[in-house]
Design a protein around this motif. Structure first.
Motif, PDB file in Angstrom:
ATOM      1  N   HIS A  98       8.113 -19.545  33.053  1.00  0.00           N
ATOM      2  CA  HIS A  98       8.553 -18.433  32.202  1.00  0.00           C
ATOM      3  C   HIS A  98       7.329 -17.621  31.829  1.00  0.00           C
ATOM      4  N   ALA A  99       7.499 -16.311  31.766  1.00  0.00           N
ATOM      5  CA  ALA A  99       6.387 -15.442  31.366  1.00  0.00           C
ATOM      6  C   ALA A  99       6.932 -14.074  30.982  1.00  0.00           C
ATOM      7  N   SER A 100       6.163 -13.336  30.196  1.00  0.00           N
ATOM      8  CA  SER A 100       6.561 -11.983  29.792  1.00  0.00           C
ATOM      9  C   SER A 100       6.216 -10.957  30.862  1.00  0.00           C
ATOM     10  N   ASN A 101       5.225 -11.289  31.678  1.00  0.00           N
ATOM     11  CA  ASN A 101       4.785 -10.392  32.749  1.00  0.00           C
ATOM     12  C   ASN A 101       4.686 -11.189  34.044  1.00  0.00           C
ATOM     13  N   VAL A 102       5.270 -10.664  35.122  1.00  0.00           N
ATOM     14  CA  VAL A 102       5.324 -11.422  36.372  1.00  0.00           C
ATOM     15  C   VAL A 102       4.924 -10.536  37.555  1.00  0.00           C
ATOM     16  N   VAL A 103       4.126 -11.126  38.441  1.00  0.00           N
ATOM     17  CA  VAL A 103       3.801 -10.496  39.717  1.00  0.00           C
ATOM     18  C   VAL A 103       4.354 -11.394  40.819  1.00  0.00           C
ATOM     19  N   VAL A 104       5.212 -10.834  41.671  1.00  0.00           N
ATOM     20  CA  VAL A 104       5.752 -11.594  42.797  1.00  0.00           C
ATOM     21  C   VAL A 104       5.071 -11.103  44.067  1.00  0.00           C
ATOM     22  N   LEU A 105       4.439 -12.040  44.778  1.00  0.00           N
ATOM     23  CA  LEU A 105       3.790 -11.720  46.048  1.00  0.00           C
ATOM     24  C   LEU A 105       4.791 -11.987  47.158  1.00  0.00           C
ATOM     25  N   THR A 106       5.166 -10.927  47.872  1.00  0.00           N
ATOM     26  CA  THR A 106       6.214 -11.082  48.872  1.00  0.00           C
ATOM     27  C   THR A 106       5.665 -11.343  50.263  1.00  0.00           C
ATOM     28  N   GLU A 133       5.908 -27.689  43.810  1.00  0.00           N
ATOM     29  CA  GLU A 133       5.149 -26.853  44.746  1.00  0.00           C
ATOM     30  C   GLU A 133       5.065 -25.407  44.237  1.00  0.00           C
ATOM     31  N   LEU A 134       6.178 -24.924  43.686  1.00  0.00           N
ATOM     32  CA  LEU A 134       6.189 -23.570  43.144  1.00  0.00           C
ATOM     33  C   LEU A 134       5.186 -23.434  42.002  1.00  0.00           C
ATOM     34  N   ARG A 135       5.173 -24.414  41.124  1.00  0.00           N
ATOM     35  CA  ARG A 135       4.238 -24.377  39.998  1.00  0.00           C
ATOM     36  C   ARG A 135       2.793 -24.500  40.479  1.00  0.00           C
ATOM     37  N   ASN A 136       2.604 -25.234  41.560  1.00  0.00           N
ATOM     38  CA  ASN A 136       1.246 -25.365  42.099  1.00  0.00           C
ATOM     39  C   ASN A 136       0.775 -24.054  42.727  1.00  0.00           C
ATOM     40  N   ALA A 137       1.727 -23.340  43.372  1.00  0.00           N
ATOM     41  CA  ALA A 137       1.367 -22.083  44.051  1.00  0.00           C
ATOM     42  C   ALA A 137       1.262 -20.913  43.077  1.00  0.00           C
ATOM     43  N   SER A 138       1.878 -21.047  41.906  1.00  0.00           N
ATOM     44  CA  SER A 138       1.865 -19.975  40.909  1.00  0.00           C
ATOM     45  C   SER A 138       0.695 -20.174  39.957  1.00  0.00           C
ATOM     46  N   HIS A 139       0.220 -19.065  39.408  1.00  0.00           N
ATOM     47  CA  HIS A 139      -0.920 -19.197  38.487  1.00  0.00           C
ATOM     48  C   HIS A 139      -0.937 -18.090  37.441  1.00  0.00           C
ATOM     49  N   ILE A 140      -1.568 -18.379  36.347  1.00  0.00           N
ATOM     50  CA  ILE A 140      -1.841 -17.409  35.282  1.00  0.00           C
ATOM     51  C   ILE A 140      -3.345 -17.390  35.063  1.00  0.00           C
ATOM     52  N   PRO A 171      -0.945 -12.202  29.585  1.00  0.00           N
ATOM     53  CA  PRO A 171      -1.385 -12.250  30.995  1.00  0.00           C
ATOM     54  C   PRO A 171      -0.202 -12.296  31.955  1.00  0.00           C
ATOM     55  N   PHE A 172      -0.502 -12.092  33.240  1.00  0.00           N
ATOM     56  CA  PHE A 172       0.528 -12.076  34.277  1.00  0.00           C
ATOM     57  C   PHE A 172       0.674 -13.447  34.922  1.00  0.00           C
ATOM     58  N   LEU A 173       1.926 -13.824  35.162  1.00  0.00           N
ATOM     59  CA  LEU A 173       2.241 -14.971  36.000  1.00  0.00           C
ATOM     60  C   LEU A 173       2.364 -14.454  37.421  1.00  0.00           C
ATOM     61  N   VAL A 174       1.612 -15.041  38.358  1.00  0.00           N
ATOM     62  CA  VAL A 174       1.645 -14.635  39.766  1.00  0.00           C
ATOM     63  C   VAL A 174       2.398 -15.696  40.563  1.00  0.00           C
ATOM     64  N   VAL A 175       3.447 -15.278  41.277  1.00  0.00           N
ATOM     65  CA  VAL A 175       4.327 -16.205  41.987  1.00  0.00           C
ATOM     66  C   VAL A 175       4.497 -15.759  43.435  1.00  0.00           C
ATOM     67  N   ILE A 190       5.406  -7.022  43.774  1.00  0.00           N
ATOM     68  CA  ILE A 190       6.317  -6.446  42.781  1.00  0.00           C
ATOM     69  C   ILE A 190       5.907  -6.952  41.407  1.00  0.00           C
ATOM     70  N   THR A 191       5.723  -6.015  40.496  1.00  0.00           N
ATOM     71  CA  THR A 191       5.278  -6.355  39.146  1.00  0.00           C
ATOM     72  C   THR A 191       6.314  -5.909  38.122  1.00  0.00           C
ATOM     73  N   ILE A 192       6.657  -6.817  37.204  1.00  0.00           N
ATOM     74  CA  ILE A 192       7.492  -6.451  36.047  1.00  0.00           C
ATOM     75  C   ILE A 192       6.748  -6.870  34.788  1.00  0.00           C
ATOM     76  N   GLN A 193       6.513  -5.900  33.928  1.00  0.00           N
ATOM     77  CA  GLN A 193       5.727  -6.129  32.706  1.00  0.00           C
ATOM     78  C   GLN A 193       6.565  -5.792  31.474  1.00  0.00           C
TER      79      GLN A 193
END
Length: 559
Positions: free
Chosen positions: A551-559, A455-462, A424-428, A415-418
């Motif tokens: 926090h980010a302006s664009n986010v990708v959530v990997l479900t 752990e969340l910050r470690n698994a997330s990336h930009i 750039p996108f934050l991927v979570v 799911i992507t919200i831009q």
């Protein structure tokens, strides 16, 4: 004398208005309006007796008392009219065709008419009202539906009769000993699901006519045709269900539903248990809708020319009959659907039909975003990948993205919200966030919460760079080290080991060295070395900020 003359003139006008109003039949879609006017006129008729008492009063106090009573009558009449006006305003949003999709229009309308309630709270409020009205258990989804139907019925139908049919049919359906048996029959639930789709199609086509057609005869003709479609495609399966519930018929659903719909309706009218639900079988209108050249217009009348029905009927009476039929169908359909839901039978609406009717999870989440005040530039559902582009940048995209992801079905993968194409996108990964959400419900210790965020910050990336940073690692090392060395908190040992794993992957020699020293001094205490290390660890806790949600302006959530 002038005041008396004015009063006499006013009373004459009131009597003329009352007589004129009394001569008008109370018919749908204006029954509620007619009753509101009747109540106001009835109250105003009490004014002269009250003011005559004031004129004949012997003391100023009595004059004042009777005058106040007269003003109270006026206020009550005003409130009666204002109450109806508020209902009309509430239903205006339901008829706002500037929102082309009927599902979105209904959701928008119900939120506008209840501005202080969220969608969830509207469901809860409707559940409370419906249970009070019917005396049966109601879920929140049917609670929301009740709010919508009740509002529409309060203005355009006969609200008293609608409430009676709804309450009676709701109790009847949910108490039926045959409900489960019929629900398990081949085609029974599919028939209800298919009628939902056909209702949406018919309403969409009819609204197109209403938008583009202005000739009243053409509108009347199309309305009768629309009535015929609803009778055959939507009402027929419902009538079949009620015939089976009332044990009027005992043949299989698939066979019974092929019976002429007017026969099924007449069966219900002739049955003592279900006779309340329909005021008329509607056979004449239905037959006229199904046969070509079967009716024409003469002044204020519609002339029906059928073998079974050959006479003229006032247009207003035809409209009343059509609304009466819809009134019954609304109540009966809601009651059956609620009973099935309470009994654990899900109406099997396909993904294709749900998407077509804009009631799929994707469309509901799209509406959720709009309801939160977001302007959506585009919304795309490409299989398991959903994307939303919002028109303006905002602060809470991360939280918004997770809320949408939590509401998405399991088959959704991304799911992507831009909100800003230049950033750039934050991927979570959603799994990492779910652990934090679960902890919030369980009120876990602060160290557990801190590590979950780390752990969340470690698994997330930009741009393939993890969000975990030196400050967060230092703060975590400080808290965990002090917890073990100063407070002998053995629960911190597993966290320190995990911190070492993270530091090792990041090639962070400083954290590896510090955690080694913490374990060494815990196993073999050394007062001076422990004191110096604790001073360093405490300083890290004071200097650095704890790991925080991204926090980010664009986010990708990997479900």
């Amino acid at each position: 004398m002038r005041a008396s003359n004015r009063m006499v003139s006013w009373l004459q006008s009131l009597e003329i208005l009352t007589n004129r109003h009394s001569s008008l039949p109370a018919q749908r879609p204006n029954i509620a309006f007619h009753r509101s006017i009747s109540e106001a006129l009835s109250l105003l008729a009490q004014l002269w007796p009250q003011y005559s008492k004031a004129l004949g009063a012997s003391t100023p106090a009595q004059v004042s008392h009777h005058s106040e009573q007269g003003q109270e009558i006026i206020n009550r009449a005003e409130k009666s009219l204002e109450a109806f006006e508020n209902l009309v305003n509430a239903t205006a949003a339901y008829e706002d065709t500037s929102i082309s999709d009927q599902s979105e229009r209904l959701l928008t309308a119900v939120t506008k008419s209840h501005p202080n309630l969220s969608l969830t709270e509207i469901g809860q409020y409707g559940k409370y009202l419906a249970e009070k009205e019917t005396g049966v258990a109601v879920d929140e989804s049917h609670g929301s539906q009740f709010v919508i139907l009740d509002t529409i019925a309060s203005v355009h139908m006969d609200p008293t009769r609608f409430a009676e049919v709804l309450a009676s049919s709701a109790r009847y359906c949910i108490s039926s000993t045959r409900l489960d048996e019929i629900a398990c029959e081949d085609g029974a639930l599919d028939g209800i699901a298919n009628s939902f789709r056909l209702l949406y199609e018919s309403v969409a086509a009819f609204e197109s006519t209403l938008t583009n057609e202005y000739d009243w005869k053409s509108l009347a003709r199309r309305t009768i045709k629309f009535y015929g479609e609803i009778y055959e495609d939507v009402a027929s399966p419902v009538f079949a269900w009620y015939n089976l519930l009332a044990e009027i018929k005992n043949q299989p659903y698939k066979k019974l539903v092929k019976t002429d719909a007017t026969v099924l309706a007449k069966n219900l009218i002739q049955n003592a248990t279900t006779s309340l639900y329909l005021q008329d079988s509607g056979a004449n209108l239905r037959n006229a809708a199904q046969h070509g050249n079967s009716f024409s217009f003469e002044d204020d009348y519609i002339k029906f020319e059928l073998r079974s029905f050959d006479q003229k009927v006032l247009v207003t009476e035809v409209i009343n009959d059509i609304f009466s039929f819809f009134e019954s169908l609304m109540a009966m359909s809601w009651s059956l659907s609620n009973a099935l839901s309470q009994s654990g039978h899900e109406v099997p609406l396909s993904d294709e039909d749900a998407s077509y009717m804009h009631i799929s999870t994707f469309h509901m989440l799209e509406f959720y975003l709009k309801h939160q005040g977001n302007q959506i530039e585009s919304a795309d559902e490409l299989g398991s990948v959903w994307s939303f582009v919002l028109r303006s940048e905002q602060e809470h995209v991360f939280e918004l993205s997770l809320a949408v992801a939590l509401g998405a079905p399991e088959r959704t993968e991304k799911i992507t919200i831009q909100t800003n194409a230049k950033k750039p996108f934050l991927v979570v990964p959603l799994s990492s966030y779910k652990k934090i959400a679960l902890q919030a419900e369980q009120n876990v210790p602060p160290l557990d919460r801190m590590m979950a965020v780390l752990e969340l910050r470690n698994a997330s990336h930009i741009e393939n760079e993890p969000l975990i940073d030196q400050h967060g690692l230092n703060y975590a090392a400080g808290c965990l080290g002090v917890a073990l060395l100063e407070h002998d908190d053995k629960s911190s040992i597993l966290h320190i080991r995990r911190l070492r794993e993270l530091a090792g992957r990041l090639h962070n020699d400083e954290i590896l060295s510090i955690t080694d020293e913490v374990f060494r001094l815990y196993r073999k205490p050394d007062y001076l070395r422990s004191l110096r290390l604790k001073e360093l660890l405490i300083s890290w806790v004071e200097i650095y900020d704890p790991p925080s949600m991204p926090h980010a302006s664009n986010v990708v959530v990997l479900t």
